[in-house]
Design an enzyme around this catalytic site. Sequence first.
Site, PDB file in Angstrom:
ATOM      1  N   SER A 276       1.353  -2.612 -12.007  1.00  0.00           N
ATOM      2  CA  SER A 276      -0.036  -2.239 -12.224  1.00  0.00           C
ATOM      3  C   SER A 276      -0.472  -2.740 -13.599  1.00  0.00           C
ATOM      4  CB  SER A 276      -0.158  -0.717 -12.156  1.00  0.00           C
ATOM      5  OG  SER A 276      -1.293  -0.286 -12.883  1.00  0.00           O
ATOM      6  N   GLU A 289       1.530  -4.030   2.082  1.00  0.00           N
ATOM      7  CA  GLU A 289       0.111  -3.741   2.304  1.00  0.00           C
ATOM      8  C   GLU A 289      -0.667  -4.985   2.721  1.00  0.00           C
ATOM      9  OE1 GLU A 289      -0.069   0.045  -0.752  1.00  0.00           O
ATOM     10  OE2 GLU A 289      -0.729  -1.900  -1.442  1.00  0.00           O
TER      11      GLU A 289
END
Length: 469
Positions: A276, A289
């Site tokens: 992140s 994802e």
Amino acid sequence: MALWGGRFQKEMDQMVKEFNASIFFDQRMYNEDIDGSVAHVKMLSKCGIVSNEERDQIIAGLENIRKEIQDGEIQFRAEDEDIHMGIESRLIEEIGDVGKKLHTARSRNDQVQVDVRLYVKRRILEIREQLIHLENVILRQAEKYQDAVTVGFTHIQHAQPITVGFIFMAYFQMFKRDIERLDDCLERMDLCPLGSCALAGTTLPIDRHMTAEELGFRAPTENAMDSVSDRDYELEFLSAASISMMHISRWAEEFAWWNSSEFSFLEIDDSYCTGSSIMPQKKNPDMAELLRGKSGRVYGDLMQLLTVMKGTPLAYNKDFQEDKEGIFDAADTWFSCVRIFSGMLEKTEFRMDQIQKHLKQGFLNATDVAEHLAKQGIPFREAHNIVGRMVRCCEDKMKETGKDCQLEDLTDEDLSQVDSRLSKEMLGDIRIEACVGARNSFGGTSPSEVRRQIQAGKRWLDEAEADYE
Ligand code: ARG
């Protein structure tokens, strides 16, 4: 003026030229277009429609153009309209009037169909190879985890204990059907439309069987009008792609949640995760994802073409030009998703220590205990009720003591309160591992049955691999 410009008095509007052009995307099929033209001119010479000398000049010209495109020496423009005319007009520019003979007994309507069929056939074989590789990875992981017991879910709730290898073999079956679907699609589309011309065949003495063979098709298509207007082989390909992407997406979803700290059933390798930009501790399952998300665009490609085709009358309509970008996109997406997924799967380690904790929750062996009672003559409905009461007894004890209590922890006293026929001895070995081991009905989860499934899978895969060698 365009190659078709004879009856026109005005040039096309520039804006219209650009709107009409497919060259910016269909140039991906330049190899297929040239292969089709080479086969066509060979046939024209064999049938006496062009001379052998003209044939050789045309083929040399086409091969030269192939090389120029490969080397990036040709910049196509909207004026070229599509790859068919882009190559043909260049051919005429380079070899002169003899190039004008190439388009005898052919129309762009059959030409484009030859190109797309050859293109889709090639992509099917590439994707098939990736799927075969994926199946090999799945088999290796299934073997590695054939004895590893984990939680099986229904309704995202703990259901029954199963092995990790069993899960792998479930997905093996799905991808096996995906490969079979590709093979079916390939088999049905393996017919050559060349020589169908605009819609009705030709008066020239052509040999469609020869071009079909030359281009590696099983046979020529039967009906010219169908040949230039059929796009259902593309729809089959897109359907197969959509179904397979749905399989990838489902498993990717499971990976994402198995990887979460709530589950920690597995750890996706660092090389398949991202961090992140703000939260330093994060390791996100982005590939899982993305694999899940990419299914959306492939479904979109399918829906787009179904919608384009709906309501188009026989025979060719320009609407059909809208087929290609979706096909390219679906082929690229499917190919790369299978490849990424195989890599991620291969590198994933299951965390058996963490899974062990989850095996202690949710009374996973309840069904096995009920079946055990049924084997001893208690009707299954009654056994079901008895085990339900055993579960309640465990829950009551847990509330009272604050300590964990599983079915195997109930004492003789607890058991006789539930039903006078029950005892620890009568229940026998109801530990999770023993229960999994005993589920050896055909197709069941026991390690020995999973081994049988792996062996059957290997046999099938060997044959599937040999099919296209
Ligand atoms: N670019 C066209 C397509 O992709 C090729 C066929 C054009 N045929 C025609 N009659 N305009 O469909």
